[in-house]
Design a protein around this motif. Structure first.
Motif, short mmCIF file in Angstrom:
data_model
loop_
_atom_site.label_atom_id
_atom_site.label_comp_id
_atom_site.label_asym_id
_atom_site.label_seq_id
_atom_site.Cartn_x
_atom_site.Cartn_y
_atom_site.Cartn_z
N TYR A 119 0.82 -1.26 -0.02
CA TYR A 119 0.13 -0.14 -0.01
C TYR A 119 0.71 1.33 -0.08
CZ TYR A 119 -3.71 3.10 1.62
OH TYR A 119 -4.74 4.07 2.04
N ARG A 120 1.98 1.19 1.00
CA ARG A 120 2.85 2.43 0.75
C ARG A 120 3.40 2.52 -0.43
NH1 ARG A 120 6.25 2.45 6.48
NH2 ARG A 120 7.51 1.18 5.19
N GLU A 121 3.78 1.66 -1.08
CA GLU A 121 4.62 1.52 -2.08
C GLU A 121 3.88 1.98 -3.38
OE1 GLU A 121 7.65 1.72 -3.53
OE2 GLU A 121 6.86 1.24 -5.58
N VAL A 122 2.61 1.67 -3.40
CA VAL A 122 1.88 1.93 -4.48
C VAL A 122 1.29 3.71 -4.28
CG1 VAL A 122 -0.43 1.80 -5.53
CG2 VAL A 122 0.88 -0.13 -5.05
N ASN A 123 0.94 3.93 -2.91
CA ASN A 123 0.95 5.17 -2.57
C ASN A 123 2.06 6.25 -3.13
OD1 ASN A 123 -1.62 6.31 -0.46
ND2 ASN A 123 -1.38 4.15 -1.26
N ARG A 124 3.22 5.62 -2.75
CA ARG A 124 4.38 6.63 -3.46
C ARG A 124 4.57 6.41 -4.71
NH1 ARG A 124 9.18 6.12 -5.16
NH2 ARG A 124 8.75 4.11 -5.80
N LEU A 149 -2.10 7.85 1.81
CA LEU A 149 -0.96 8.46 2.05
C LEU A 149 -0.12 9.29 1.18
CD1 LEU A 149 0.84 5.05 3.00
CD2 LEU A 149 -0.46 6.50 4.34
N VAL A 150 -1.09 9.41 0.07
CA VAL A 150 -0.54 10.28 -1.19
C VAL A 150 -0.28 11.78 -0.71
CG1 VAL A 150 -0.83 11.18 -3.43
CG2 VAL A 150 -1.22 8.80 -2.87
N PRO A 151 -1.33 12.41 0.07
CA PRO A 151 -1.17 13.94 0.55
C PRO A 151 0.17 14.02 1.28
CG PRO A 151 -3.37 13.20 0.90
CD PRO A 151 -2.62 11.91 0.49
N ALA A 152 0.60 13.53 2.13
CA ALA A 152 1.93 13.71 2.64
C ALA A 152 3.00 13.36 2.02
CB ALA A 152 1.90 13.13 4.22
N LEU A 153 3.00 12.27 1.21
CA LEU A 153 4.02 11.95 0.22
C LEU A 153 4.57 13.11 -0.73
CD1 LEU A 153 3.52 8.12 -0.28
CD2 LEU A 153 5.37 9.09 1.01
N LEU A 154 3.11 13.71 -1.15
CA LEU A 154 3.32 14.77 -2.29
C LEU A 154 3.73 16.11 -1.51
CD1 LEU A 154 2.44 14.88 -5.19
CD2 LEU A 154 0.15 15.27 -4.36
N ARG A 155 3.30 16.29 -0.49
CA ARG A 155 3.61 17.64 0.19
C ARG A 155 5.25 17.51 0.36
NH1 ARG A 155 1.41 21.77 1.80
NH2 ARG A 155 -0.51 20.80 1.70
N GLU A 156 5.61 16.55 0.69
CA GLU A 156 7.35 16.35 1.02
C GLU A 156 7.92 16.70 -0.13
OE1 GLU A 156 8.57 12.48 1.88
OE2 GLU A 156 7.44 12.51 3.65
N ARG A 157 7.43 16.40 -1.50
CA ARG A 157 8.19 16.64 -2.66
C ARG A 157 7.88 18.08 -3.31
NH1 ARG A 157 9.27 12.06 -5.89
NH2 ARG A 157 9.33 10.46 -4.23
N ARG A 158 6.53 18.44 -3.23
CA ARG A 158 5.91 19.51 -3.63
C ARG A 158 5.18 20.45 -2.68
NH1 ARG A 158 5.23 19.25 -9.28
NH2 ARG A 158 4.40 21.38 -8.75
N GLU A 185 0.21 6.35 10.88
CA GLU A 185 0.92 6.70 9.59
C GLU A 185 -0.37 7.09 8.61
OE1 GLU A 185 1.49 3.87 11.60
OE2 GLU A 185 3.57 3.41 11.17
N VAL A 186 -1.32 6.43 8.66
CA VAL A 186 -2.29 6.61 7.78
C VAL A 186 -2.91 8.14 7.85
CG1 VAL A 186 -4.89 6.24 7.06
CG2 VAL A 186 -3.24 4.34 7.12
N VAL A 187 -3.28 8.34 9.29
CA VAL A 187 -3.62 9.85 9.69
C VAL A 187 -2.72 10.82 9.23
CG1 VAL A 187 -3.85 11.29 11.72
CG2 VAL A 187 -5.26 9.18 11.71
N GLU A 188 -1.36 10.32 9.48
CA GLU A 188 -0.56 11.40 8.95
C GLU A 188 -0.28 11.62 7.58
OE1 GLU A 188 3.09 10.70 11.58
OE2 GLU A 188 1.96 11.62 13.45
#
Ligand code: G6P
Length: 487
Positions: A119-124, A149-158, A185-188
């Motif tokens: 799930y983490r990998e696909v969200n990434r 998880l996409v919102p936080a992963l995206l914010r880190e990059r952009r 992790e999901v909430v964050e």
């Protein structure tokens, strides 16, 4: 490539697990694109299409790598998933863990560490793809539980992006949610958004509680003080249907003709009762069949004058719980028909397939009573589709209290689907309702669905998101103190 929201001048990218089209392999070996099933696509497709936007998503089949393409006025950017990613992200964590957990444990959630990793990998992968297509300063609108998880992963990059997330399914109370081993992790992941949208106020409240408990953030009303000093909001934005387009379809003479033909094919029953669902254990199909079957057993409804048509569109067929449900539904339909059908006139017509939109509109028009009785449902757009199609102000809706739609469609015959006797009583009331009362109820529901349609939903969400991007107004300068009078 960019979609401009009516309330902001920023381009928008939609990221959803599914593309609005699936690649289907035909018997001949050729492939073609077909509209995907499900409420999310039905809701967002008109929004994106009418604005010529970009849609990032999975094409619905494993092991295909596709280039971006244009379809139906949309720029489509596919995210490929391998067979094991489909098994562990889509069938596993999304639909074997989150789906049952978030729907009040109507199915048994499985907590599998390997599914979580995938799930983490696909969200990434989704975050990387959006990063590559989003122009500077874009709005990104992430959809649903598969991509939390996409919102936080995206914010880190952009950090330049304005990020919205909408959860189409319920967000459970803390007592249920807290069982999730990866609850923090999901909430964050979601806290990476600027605006987190939910169907009902209760879902937003559940999320705010989960955020305080897992992540230690402070909340004031709908505002969350993020740990990074950023403020974000969590609020409800009930989704809806494209009511005007559905009504237009229902009003076409061919649709009405088909509705009449359908009734004739069913032997012109006195009462046609209809259920339309994905074949999913959250939809309460077995509970509904039990109530209907008992009414027949007791002779309070009598076939062939009363007929139930149950459309159950195939869904998530490789997930165990869905296979078990199909067996049980089919056994139950068989039992009812064995007990109550007459030759050539089954009491229950069970259709395990999907139908084109016009056929659905004809079915809605033909149905005297519509049963929408999920055990738990984020919104349930079938209820709103039925109302949108009934321009004749006829027909009666029996609606579960546990569907998000019940917050708005108060004039339906509301039921607790766990209460078989209550459901039987509501079905009988709906069957017997007089034309004046039926019209009064339907008129009120139609006003609601027409005003708060899918365009209203999208504009309200995008408008609220755009407001968050506005710079805080400069504080008014303190007025100069009046000079003290001398003396
Ligand atoms: C629900 C979910 C959607 C999903 C749809 C169909 O409406 O909220 O995210 O797309 O069901 O399910 P599927 O698993 O076929 O995508």
């Amino acid at each position: 490539m960019a979609l401009l929201s009516s309330t902001s001048e920023r381009p928008v990218v939609v990221a959803a697990n599914r593309l609005p089209v699936d690649q289907v392999r035909l018997a001949s070996g050729a492939t073609e694109w077909r509209q995907s099933p499900g409420g999310l696509v039905a809701a967002l497709e008109p929004v994106v299409r009418s604005s010529g936007g970009t849609w990032v998503g999975w094409p619905g089949v494993a092991d295909v790598e596709l280039d971006a393409f244009e379809a139906g006025g949309m720029h489509i950017v596919p995210v490929g998933l391998s067979a094991s990613e489909v098994a562990e992200h889509y069938e596993g964590f999304a639909n074997g863990t989150l789906w049952p957990l978030y729907h009040d444990v109507t199915g048994q959630p499985v907590f599998e560490r390997r599914w979580w990793e995938t799930y983490r990998e696909v969200n990434r992968r989704f975050a990387v793809t959006v990063d590559a297509v989003a122009e500077p300063g874009s709005v990104v609108w992430v959809q649903d539980y598969q991509l939390q998880l996409v919102p936080a992963l995206l914010r880190e990059r952009r950090p330049d992006l304005l990020i919205g997330f909408f959860d189409h399914i319920p967000f459970p109370g803390w007592e249920i949610y807290s069982r999730l081993p990866w609850r923090r992790e999901v909430v964050e992941g979601l806290l990476g958004a600027d605006l987190v949208g939910f169907q009902r106020g209760a879902d937003a409240a559940n999320f705010l509680r989960a955020a305080r408990s897992t992540s230690g953030v402070v909340t004031r009303g709908s505002v969350i003080e993020g740990k990074d000093g950023r403020q974000l909001r969590a609020a409800s934005f009930p989704i809806s249907v494209d009511a005007a387009t559905l009504e237009e379809l229902a009003r076409q003479p061919e649709t009405l003709a088909r509705a009449k033909e359908l009734r004739a094919e069913l032997g012109d029953p006195g009462v046609l009762v209809l259920g339309v669902d994905r074949l999913d254990y959250t939809k309460g199909i077995l509970h509904r069949l039990r109530a209907f079957g008992e009414l027949l057993d007791e002779g309070r409804l009598e076939p062939p004058g009363v007929v139930l048509v149950q459309v159950a569109s195939p869904s998530r067929e490789r997930v165990d719980e869905y296979q078990r449900l199909r067996d049980e539904v089919e056994a139950t339909v068989g039992r009812i028909n064995g007990d109550h059908s007459v030759l050539g006139r089954p009491a229950v017509h069970y259709l395990h397939r999907t139908f084109p939109k016009q056929e659905m509109a004809a079915l809605y028009l033909a149905a005297d009573v519509m049963l929408v009785t999920p055990l738990r449902d984020g919104m349930n757009l079938v209820a709103k589709e039925y109302v949108a199609c009934r321009y004749d102000e006829r027909g009666a809706l029996v609606l579960s209290e546990f569907a998000g739609a019940a917050d708005e469609l108060r004039q339906a015959f509301l039921v607790n689907p766990w209460d078989v006797d209550g459901m039987k009583a509501a079905i009988l009331r709906a069957v017997a309702v007089g034309p004046a009362e039926a019209a009064r109820r339907m008129r009120a529901m139609r006003r609601r669905v027409r005003e708060f349609d899918v365009h209203h939903w999208a504009n309200a969400f995008l408008g609220a998101l755009a407001m968050l991007a506005e710079p805080e107004p400069e504080p008014e300068p303190e007025p100069e103190p009046e000079p003290e009078p001398e003396g």
